[in-house]
Design an enzyme around this catalytic site. Structure first.
Site, PDB file in Angstrom:
ATOM      1  N   ASN A   1      -3.884  -9.331  -1.950  1.00  0.00           N
ATOM      2  CA  ASN A   1      -4.623  -8.935  -0.752  1.00  0.00           C
ATOM      3  C   ASN A   1      -5.509 -10.090  -0.321  1.00  0.00           C
ATOM      4  OD1 ASN A   1      -3.500  -6.345  -0.980  1.00  0.00           O
ATOM      5  ND2 ASN A   1      -5.103  -5.765  -2.430  1.00  0.00           N
TER       6      ASN A   1
ATOM      7  N   GLY B   1       0.799  -1.221   0.000  1.00  0.00           N
ATOM      8  CA  GLY B   1       0.000   0.000   0.000  1.00  0.00           C
ATOM      9  C   GLY B   1       0.833   1.272   0.000  1.00  0.00           C
TER      10      GLY B   1
ATOM     11  N   GLU C   1      -3.168  -7.934  -7.195  1.00  0.00           N
ATOM     12  CA  GLU C   1      -2.911  -6.597  -7.734  1.00  0.00           C
ATOM     13  C   GLU C   1      -1.840  -6.666  -8.804  1.00  0.00           C
ATOM     14  OE1 GLU C   1      -1.612  -3.835  -4.830  1.00  0.00           O
ATOM     15  OE2 GLU C   1      -3.531  -3.750  -3.786  1.00  0.00           O
TER      16      GLU C   1
ATOM     17  N   ARG D   1      -8.123 -10.456   1.621  1.00  0.00           N
ATOM     18  CA  ARG D   1      -9.336  -9.995   2.298  1.00  0.00           C
ATOM     19  C   ARG D   1     -10.392  -9.595   1.267  1.00  0.00           C
ATOM     20  NH1 ARG D   1      -5.728  -5.603   2.024  1.00  0.00           N
ATOM     21  NH2 ARG D   1      -6.571  -4.013   0.654  1.00  0.00           N
TER      22      ARG D   1
ATOM     23  N   HIS E   1      -3.263   0.691 -12.301  1.00  0.00           N
ATOM     24  CA  HIS E   1      -3.401  -0.285 -11.222  1.00  0.00           C
ATOM     25  C   HIS E   1      -4.657  -1.106 -11.490  1.00  0.00           C
ATOM     26  CE1 HIS E   1      -4.061  -1.067  -6.640  1.00  0.00           C
ATOM     27  NE2 HIS E   1      -3.777  -2.145  -7.324  1.00  0.00           N
TER      28      HIS E   1
ATOM     29  N   LYS F   1      -7.619   4.957  -2.765  1.00  0.00           N
ATOM     30  CA  LYS F   1      -8.442   4.901  -3.974  1.00  0.00           C
ATOM     31  C   LYS F   1      -9.658   5.805  -3.807  1.00  0.00           C
ATOM     32  CE  LYS F   1      -6.921   0.177  -4.620  1.00  0.00           C
ATOM     33  NZ  LYS F   1      -7.227  -1.200  -4.197  1.00  0.00           N
TER      34      LYS F   1
END
Ligand code: MV4
Length: 454
Positions: A290, A164, A275, A292, A208, A237
């Site tokens: 990620n 991040g 990602e 989650r 991204h 974001k």
């Protein structure tokens, strides 16, 4: 199926998870901090337990208190939402030790994928394209400089325990590299108690793009296409879309296939997101995974006609995925605008306080996910996002029109918000033409400031 679930989160995602539980006839236990007594998730749940004072560290991040609430009230599963305990391997382990299902991947998967050098090496070995760079950690200046010369500048130093955007340093020459190496290590040591860093070629002007994945406990994994997440500021974001206007059907199939390959290599289970950076030549590279459910999951839900949170619960209950890749057919276009209690256009200053008036948008193709209501007080203790608008339509142009219309209907009085930013962005020509990369919002805000001064 799990019969009673504790939701270890607050805000809009807690509401979102309670709604999924209701539809599945699952009982819900909310946890809350002293600052969240009047929050919607507390009222909506069947049972609500106060787990500490306002500070997140003492409430929503308090593993012991949350686990005690789960045990005391007979939770069979815990949904962690995003942030907080969602990517803490120790918490997933504690759940297992107490015979409670952690609704997410295994503790081992969280740990492996949380270590960015390990994750990258694993994905590379599985055949997922990765950004050219060091094989694992870089430990000394000599090998650092040699590798940078081989890759060619610019390069980027990243913290292994980061993610991040934390602990990253861009270097355009040897001098900047040596400086970045020591500052990135110091920052990583202070922030993560781990000073390991790795080196990559810097990809200029990327998009991204992230791929949504679901896996069951039996090795089946499917993808739900990609989300466009380039519209961000300081790694926050602001607007997301599904599908990405930059991704063709062929590229989607290719990225999806690679993401599934990577997930299968770690026997991934439950919801996850891979990602990628997409460069101007349409090369894509794994960045991180990620482990989650993410804030922007609703855009995928609207385009694929699936409830990802219900799927998470169903899969965590031990059910089979039950469908294959060929069954997943995207339809139309969805856009999400994050409504934050901050005015993005004037330096993003947070604006906690009481919402004096709230009128929410509705109508065909519009989804409103929020825990806010008239009279709700936005606390300075937590994240500033208090709502998401998601607009779906048969194509991107109509989705933008619908979002614009929803933003016009929306009234929030009493606090400053990101609404003016979104209203302006929906009308921007470059946004409308999908002509943007991850640098766009910051450049756009800069140009706007200059033209204001004239
Ligand atoms: C990069 C990059 C360019 N080249 N790595 C930012 C967050 C973290 N996940 C990795 N990030 C980046 N890594 C290489 N080799 C550019 C970024 C980046 C970025 C990535 C995604 C979304 C927004 C971003 C904003 C600035 C930098």
């Amino acid at each position: 199926m799990l019969r009673r679930i504790l939701i270890a989160n607050r805000g809009e995602i807690a509401v979102r998870i309670i709604r999924a539980c209701r539809e599945l006839n699952i009982e819900t236990i909310a946890v809350y901090s002293e600052a969240d007594r009047d929050s919607l998730h507390v009222q909506m749940a069947d049972i609500a337990v106060c787990v500490g004072p306002a500070s997140s560290q003492e409430s929503y991040l308090n593993l012991q208190n949350i686990m005690a609430a789960a045990v005391a009230h007979g939770a069979e599963g815990i949904h962690p939402g995003y942030g907080y305990l969602s990517e803490q391997a120790l918490f997933a382990e504690m759940c297992e030790a107490h015979n409670i299902v952690f609704i997410g991947p295994t503790a081992e998967q969280i740990e492996l994928l949380g270590d960015k050098t390990k994750a990258k090496a694993t994905m590379k070995a599985a055949g997922v394209p990765v950004i050219p760079g060091s094989d694992g950690e870089v430990t000394n200046e000599k090998s650092l400089v040699e590798l940078a010369d081989k890759l060619g500048y610019p390069v980027i130093v990243k913290a292994s325990a980061g993610g991040g955007g934390k602990g990253m340093r861009l270097a355009r020459n040897k001098e900047e590299l040596l400086h970045g190496f020591s500052t990135a290590r110091a920052e990583a040591a202070a922030a993560f108690n781990n000073d390991a860093v790795y080196l990559e070629k810097f990809i200029e002007g990327p998009r991204h793009i992230e791929v949504q994945l679901l896996g069951d406990n039996f090795g089946n994994v499917v993808h739900f296409g990609e989300r466009e997440c380039s519209l961000q500021r300081r790694h926050q974001k602001l607007i997301e879309e599904c599908p990405s206007p930059a991704v063709s059907e062929d590229l989607r199939a290719n990225m999806g296939e690679k993401a599934v390959l990577g997930a299968k290599a770690v026997n991934y289970r439950n919801a996850g997101t891979m990602e990628f950076l997409l460069d101007k030549h349409n090369n894509f590279y794994f960045m991180e995974m990620n482990t989650r459910i993410q804030v922007e999951h609703p855009v995928t839900e609207m385009v694929y006609g699936i409830d990802l949170v219900k799927e998470q619960i169903r899969l965590a209950s031990g059910e089979l995925l039950g469908y294959g890749q060929e069954d997943l057919v995207p339809s139309g276009h969805a856009i999400e605008c994050r409504i934050n209690a901050e005015e993005v256009r004037v330096g993003s200053r947070p604006s906690p306080g009481k919402i004096e008036t709230l009128f929410v948008p509705g109508g065909n193709g519009v989804r409103w996910d929020s825990h806010a209501h008239t009279g709700y007080v936005i606390s300075p203790f937590y994240d500033s996002m208090f709502a998401k608008i998601i607009a779906w339509a048969p194509d991107r142009e109509e989705a933008i029109q619908r979002m614009q219309r929803s933003l016009q209907e929306l009234v929030v009085e009493g606090i400053e918000t990101s609404i003016p930013f979104h209203r302006e962005m929906m009308g921007d020509e470059r946004f409308r033409n999908a002509d943007f990369t991850t640098d766009f919002v910051e450049q756009w805000l800069e140009e706007r400031k200059l033209s204001d001064k004239k």
